[in-house]
Design an enzyme around this catalytic site. Sequence first.
Site, PDB file in Angstrom:
ATOM      1  N   TYR A 137       0.852  -1.187   0.000  1.00 43.24           N
ATOM      2  CA  TYR A 137       0.000   0.000   0.000  1.00 43.24           C
ATOM      3  C   TYR A 137       0.886   1.233   0.000  1.00 43.24           C
ATOM      4  CZ  TYR A 137      -3.860   3.073   1.604  1.00 43.24           C
ATOM      5  OH  TYR A 137      -4.800   4.060   1.730  1.00 43.24           O
ATOM      6  N   LYS A 165      -1.136  -1.257  -4.318  1.00 44.98           N
ATOM      7  CA  LYS A 165      -2.235  -0.301  -4.260  1.00 44.98           C
ATOM      8  C   LYS A 165      -1.613   1.088  -4.323  1.00 44.98           C
ATOM      9  CE  LYS A 165      -5.825   1.676  -1.335  1.00 44.98           C
ATOM     10  NZ  LYS A 165      -6.414   1.726   0.030  1.00 44.98           N
TER      11      LYS A 165
END
Length: 303
Positions: A137, A165
């Site tokens: 992330y 992400k």
Amino acid sequence: MSQTTWRGVFPAATTQFDAGYAVDLDATQSVVNMLVEDGVHGVIAMGTVGENNSLRAEEKRQVLAAVVEAVSGRVPVVTGVSELTTELASEYIRDAQSIGADGAMVLPAMVYVPSEAELEAHFRLVAAASDLPIMLYNNPPAYRVSLSIESLQRLADVPTLRTIKESAPDSRRITDILNACGDRYQVFAGLDDIALEGLLLGAEGWVSGLTNAFPRESIALWDAVQAGRLDEARAIYRWFMPLLHLDADHDLVQSIKLSEAVMGRGSERVRMPRMELSGQRRADVIRMVETARDTRPSLIAAE
């Protein structure tokens, strides 16, 4: 390097609380079940919108078990891994695998801003603690550290690091990642108000906040892009954009949960230090959601 089968719209599901602000497992299962029934392609449990860092250690395990039970294998369940230390993150991802998660979305260690070497070491050690496929992330505005292209290249030898992400507010990052790393990593769009740009540039999925309130519309956007119906995709995106901007604001969790509540899908309760929206901000968000609800593009079937 094997890839995951993750593709499509993965809402960052909310964690629901009762009137006393205890975790409400039944209500959490209900909102997750509704999302799956509406056709989402996966679920992120306890990401930012799921208030991961507002939960005690035992609550995280309970919420994950409840989500896994509610989903019952219909779509992948990816759990957020967000802890103060690498050791705690490693313990959690190990437990997550035992509980039945299909993957993990791993964040940098909270609070401390690491060097590039420290960030890479954190990801390596957490990855080594389980066999779960991992979504890294990257969210520089929220976590004050950016996962550099060079770090991604150095981490390419870790087989369970599969997906990124990407929540940097600059869509050029997606092309830079694909140019530098080829097909080594899947890329998911991670910021709602550059989701269409991300999908058009090669992102294979979208981790979304506002999907909690408007799941069918989010899926319609994904479907239109996949089918090459770009006029339709642009129409949905332009309609959706005022709400999608909420995902980039500091009070995104409160705004998304309020949106979810207005649409009759969950409660707006959040745990302190967050507080439910009030005053003009609350009125503005309610107005935006109601306007979106009442002006959906005709191409989206009414619920």
